[in-house]
Write a protein that holds these residues in place. Structure first.
Motif, short mmCIF file in Angstrom:
data_model
loop_
_atom_site.label_atom_id
_atom_site.label_comp_id
_atom_site.label_asym_id
_atom_site.label_seq_id
_atom_site.Cartn_x
_atom_site.Cartn_y
_atom_site.Cartn_z
N ALA A 271 6.22 -21.56 20.25
CA ALA A 271 5.91 -22.14 21.55
C ALA A 271 6.19 -21.11 22.63
O ALA A 271 6.78 -20.05 22.36
N VAL A 272 5.77 -21.44 23.84
CA VAL A 272 6.23 -20.70 25.01
C VAL A 272 7.51 -21.38 25.48
O VAL A 272 7.54 -22.60 25.66
N TYR A 273 8.55 -20.60 25.66
CA TYR A 273 9.85 -21.12 26.07
C TYR A 273 10.08 -20.82 27.55
O TYR A 273 9.89 -19.68 28.00
N TYR A 274 10.50 -21.84 28.26
CA TYR A 274 10.74 -21.74 29.70
C TYR A 274 12.18 -22.12 30.01
O TYR A 274 12.75 -23.01 29.37
N CYS A 275 12.75 -21.50 31.03
CA CYS A 275 14.03 -21.97 31.53
C CYS A 275 13.83 -22.59 32.91
O CYS A 275 12.92 -22.22 33.65
N LYS A 276 14.70 -23.53 33.20
CA LYS A 276 14.64 -24.27 34.46
C LYS A 276 16.05 -24.38 35.03
O LYS A 276 16.99 -24.69 34.31
N ALA A 277 16.19 -24.10 36.31
CA ALA A 277 17.46 -24.24 37.00
C ALA A 277 17.32 -25.36 38.01
O ALA A 277 16.36 -25.38 38.79
N GLU A 278 18.27 -26.27 38.01
CA GLU A 278 18.17 -27.44 38.89
C GLU A 278 19.53 -27.72 39.51
O GLU A 278 20.56 -27.73 38.84
N TYR B 5 13.97 -24.43 40.02
CA TYR B 5 13.27 -23.18 39.79
C TYR B 5 12.87 -23.10 38.32
O TYR B 5 13.66 -23.48 37.44
N TRP B 6 11.68 -22.58 38.06
CA TRP B 6 11.19 -22.36 36.71
C TRP B 6 10.92 -20.88 36.50
O TRP B 6 10.47 -20.18 37.42
N GLY B 7 11.13 -20.43 35.28
CA GLY B 7 10.72 -19.09 34.91
C GLY B 7 9.26 -19.10 34.47
O GLY B 7 8.61 -20.15 34.39
N GLN B 8 8.76 -17.91 34.15
CA GLN B 8 7.34 -17.76 33.80
C GLN B 8 7.07 -18.01 32.32
O GLN B 8 5.92 -18.14 31.91
N GLY B 9 8.13 -18.06 31.53
CA GLY B 9 7.96 -18.34 30.10
C GLY B 9 7.96 -17.08 29.25
O GLY B 9 7.57 -16.01 29.71
N THR B 10 8.39 -17.24 28.00
CA THR B 10 8.34 -16.15 27.03
C THR B 10 7.86 -16.74 25.70
O THR B 10 8.29 -17.82 25.29
N GLN B 11 6.96 -16.00 25.06
CA GLN B 11 6.33 -16.51 23.83
C GLN B 11 7.24 -16.25 22.63
O GLN B 11 7.74 -15.13 22.43
N VAL B 12 7.42 -17.29 21.82
CA VAL B 12 8.12 -17.17 20.54
C VAL B 12 7.15 -17.60 19.44
O VAL B 12 6.60 -18.70 19.50
N THR B 13 6.94 -16.71 18.51
CA THR B 13 6.04 -17.00 17.39
C THR B 13 6.80 -16.81 16.08
O THR B 13 7.36 -15.74 15.84
N VAL B 14 6.83 -17.86 15.28
CA VAL B 14 7.52 -17.82 13.99
C VAL B 14 6.45 -17.89 12.90
O VAL B 14 5.80 -18.92 12.72
N SER B 15 6.29 -16.78 12.20
CA SER B 15 5.22 -16.69 11.21
C SER B 15 5.52 -15.60 10.22
O SER B 15 6.15 -14.58 10.55
N SER B 16 5.07 -15.81 8.99
CA SER B 16 5.23 -14.78 7.97
C SER B 16 3.99 -13.90 7.91
O SER B 16 3.92 -12.96 7.12
#
Length: 120
Positions: free
Chosen positions: A93-100, A109-120
């Motif tokens: 998924a794309v992972y986002y952080c949020k500060a509230e 505030y939201w970040g722009q996201g970082t892609q995590v791919t789990v695959s063989s």
């Protein structure tokens, strides 16, 4: 400039680990609750883990990642981390952080996201 920047995503094999970082600039995370969220293609964004503001420090993680993911914060670096172990393909998924921050003024505030791919 106020912003959150995520980093640490990438491609990893099933069973592997990654550590995501959420670095804040232009403001202090001390009084903010921080959450990690993820969004897979075709799915709604879902909460993964959260850490309460500095005065409490309590954490909570979703059942789907309990025992595998850990959230923590480094106040000196103004950064929150998501340690992800035993990764599964369904964690992709794309992972986002949020500060509230709640108060007289509700700040989010939201970040722009970082892609995590789990695959063989």
């Amino acid at each position: 400039q106020v912003q959150l920047v995520e980093s640490g995503g990438g491609l990893v094999q099933p069973g592997g680990s990654l550590r995501l970082s959420c670095a804040a600039s232009g403001f202090s995370l001390d009084y903010y609750a921080i959450g990690w969220f993820r969004q897979a293609p075709g799915k709604e964004r879902e909460g993964v883990a959260c850490i309460i503001s500095n005065s409490d420090g309590g954490t909570n993680v979703a059942d789907s990642v309990k025992g595998r993911f850990t959230i923590s914060r480094d106040n000196g670096k103004n950064t929150v981390y998501l340690q992800m172990n035993s990764l599964k393909p369904e964690d992709t998924a794309v992972y986002y952080c949020k500060a509230e921050r709640l108060g007289l003024v509700h700040l989010v505030y939201w970040g722009q996201g970082t892609q995590v791919t789990v695959s063989s």
